[in-house]
Scaffold this active site. Sequence first.
Site, short mmCIF file in Angstrom:
data_model
loop_
_atom_site.label_atom_id
_atom_site.label_comp_id
_atom_site.label_asym_id
_atom_site.label_seq_id
_atom_site.Cartn_x
_atom_site.Cartn_y
_atom_site.Cartn_z
CB SER A 63 50.90 91.88 29.77
OG SER A 63 49.89 91.80 30.74
N GLY A 157 50.30 87.07 32.22
CA GLY A 157 50.32 88.05 31.16
C GLY A 157 48.99 87.85 30.58
CE LYS A 158 42.98 92.17 29.49
NZ LYS A 158 41.96 90.88 29.85
CB ILE A 159 49.79 87.18 25.94
CG1 ILE A 159 50.71 87.77 26.97
CG2 ILE A 159 50.43 86.99 24.71
CD1 ILE A 159 51.53 88.96 27.15
CE1 TYR A 163 41.31 87.35 27.19
CE2 TYR A 163 43.49 87.45 26.93
CZ TYR A 163 42.42 87.58 27.71
OH TYR A 163 42.38 88.21 28.98
#
Length: 304
Positions: A63, A157-159, A163
């Site tokens: 990420s 990607g856990k960006i 969220y």
Amino acid sequence: MMEAQGKIWMDGSFVNWTDANVHVLTHSLHYGLAAFEGLRCYKGKTTSAIFKLHEHVDRLFESAHIGMMTIPYDKKQVAEAIVETVRVNKLDACYIRPLVYIGYGAMGVYPGDNPIKLAIAAWKWGAYLGDDALANGMRARVSSFTRHHVNVSMTRGKISGYYVNSILAKREAKADGYDEAILLDPEGYVSEGTGENIFIVRKGRIKTTPLTSILEGITRNSVIELARERGIPVLEERFTRDEMYIADEVFVTGTAAELTPVREIDNRRIGIGKPGPITMGLQKAFFSIVRGEDPTHASWLTRV
């Protein structure tokens, strides 16, 4: 409200929970470019263990790479820091949050040479969607908000900034009396929840959204493996919201959600209105492994 713990790891050292602060002009606070992970540590009969520590660390680095942030530590150092954070706080079961972010310096969309920072916190956190949801299933609605297009947000990607989409969908669902939101992709197919991957069961087969426009969930991959070991066919293919309505079972997976059944979507009962046998069988198998009761997947666990 989360319960304050003793220490948070910040850039190589531990600081008191209440002193873990950043400058108000921290770049990531304004523009949302940060990478994070969520891990769980489970209490077993003899020891505690972190579920798939190294897979989560790998995804954190992936990420950050997608976001063009170079983490100033290697993977081994980060993994050791995560374990030590749990130990220092004397937690036998907890949720763990590593966060890579762009620090104070230049302001404006381009961060220039601002430092890349890393923080790791851990705290006690029970069932994300509630104990009743784990046992009896939750209620969900299809959101009016659309999930990300692959050329808008690069979904591998856990960006952090991505969220915002989840927050809007979750608030909408909660305001309407539901537990969770389900988002569709830009073409109208089921994508994922606000923080979960989605599975449906129909006629003895499992379907889950393919890795086209969703985050590759670590719990998702584990549940697929468990299902196939039990001879349950798993298809990774698109499906529509009305296929969810007529499914025999629906469940979601994620580090926070673990494996949570869905009993109702858009005021339509799913199956018989309670968790089905495939869902409950996989949930039991998952918890037996992460709690150290089933040794068949001991490699998934890192002892603390």
